[in-house]
Design an enzyme around this catalytic site. Sequence first.
Site, PDB file in Angstrom:
ATOM      1  N   GLU A  95      54.932 -11.802  44.854  1.00 26.56           N
ATOM      2  CA  GLU A  95      54.087 -11.683  45.894  1.00 26.56           C
ATOM      3  C   GLU A  95      54.708 -10.526  46.683  1.00 26.56           C
ATOM      4  O   GLU A  95      56.030 -10.725  47.224  1.00 26.56           O
ATOM      5  CB  GLU A  95      53.932 -13.045  46.456  1.00 26.56           C
ATOM      6  CG  GLU A  95      52.968 -14.123  45.612  1.00 26.56           C
ATOM      7  CD  GLU A  95      54.069 -14.972  45.071  1.00 26.56           C
ATOM      8  OE1 GLU A  95      53.547 -15.538  43.834  1.00 26.56           O
ATOM      9  OE2 GLU A  95      55.098 -14.978  45.232  1.00 26.56           O
ATOM     10  N   TYR A 107      57.342  -1.418  43.926  1.00 22.29           N
ATOM     11  CA  TYR A 107      56.838  -2.134  42.918  1.00 22.29           C
ATOM     12  C   TYR A 107      55.969  -1.441  41.876  1.00 22.29           C
ATOM     13  O   TYR A 107      56.196  -1.549  40.621  1.00 22.29           O
ATOM     14  CB  TYR A 107      56.246  -3.629  43.318  1.00 22.29           C
ATOM     15  CG  TYR A 107      57.120  -4.386  44.386  1.00 22.29           C
ATOM     16  CD1 TYR A 107      58.643  -4.451  44.086  1.00 22.29           C
ATOM     17  CD2 TYR A 107      56.791  -5.103  45.154  1.00 22.29           C
ATOM     18  CE1 TYR A 107      59.377  -5.052  44.850  1.00 22.29           C
ATOM     19  CE2 TYR A 107      57.388  -5.938  46.100  1.00 22.29           C
ATOM     20  CZ  TYR A 107      58.868  -6.037  45.883  1.00 22.29           C
ATOM     21  OH  TYR A 107      59.602  -6.701  46.598  1.00 22.29           O
TER      22      TYR A 107
END
Length: 152
Positions: A95, A107
């Site tokens: 998350e 990411y």
Amino acid sequence: MVLETGIFDNDAWSSEMMARDVADPACYYLVAFPPDNPTRIQAYAGLLAPQGATEGDIQTIGVAEDARGRGLGRVLMLRLIAEALERGARQVFLEVRADNPSAQGLYRSLGFEELGVRRGYYQPDDVDALVMRLNIPEPRAALATTPDASEA
């Protein structure tokens, strides 16, 4: 914990949560520090991936402000992904705060894709979390080949 609370003002983990996670054999934690000053932690990252599980979860990653922009977060993430693979994981989840575009960019550059949103996940700031997943490719081995003499 000094770094944790300095980076994550309102939603830092408690000392108890961090100690429990670091001591858990299903977790794997890394810290980064200058070679000449091992007491000055500049970054840390943690993974939850029980041995033999097919999924892992990036628990946390933090890089001190003065150490950002030099690839330290990328190195830590690559090592966590490699550890997840060694433990048997084929997918890694995380998350990330919806208001953290630099982390999201990191990411995505590592192959994570957005799966959904958890509304109000980060409290007390009431900030959404983007849920992201990386499908780790199966390792493949291949024999090295040499070009034919006619191709040389």
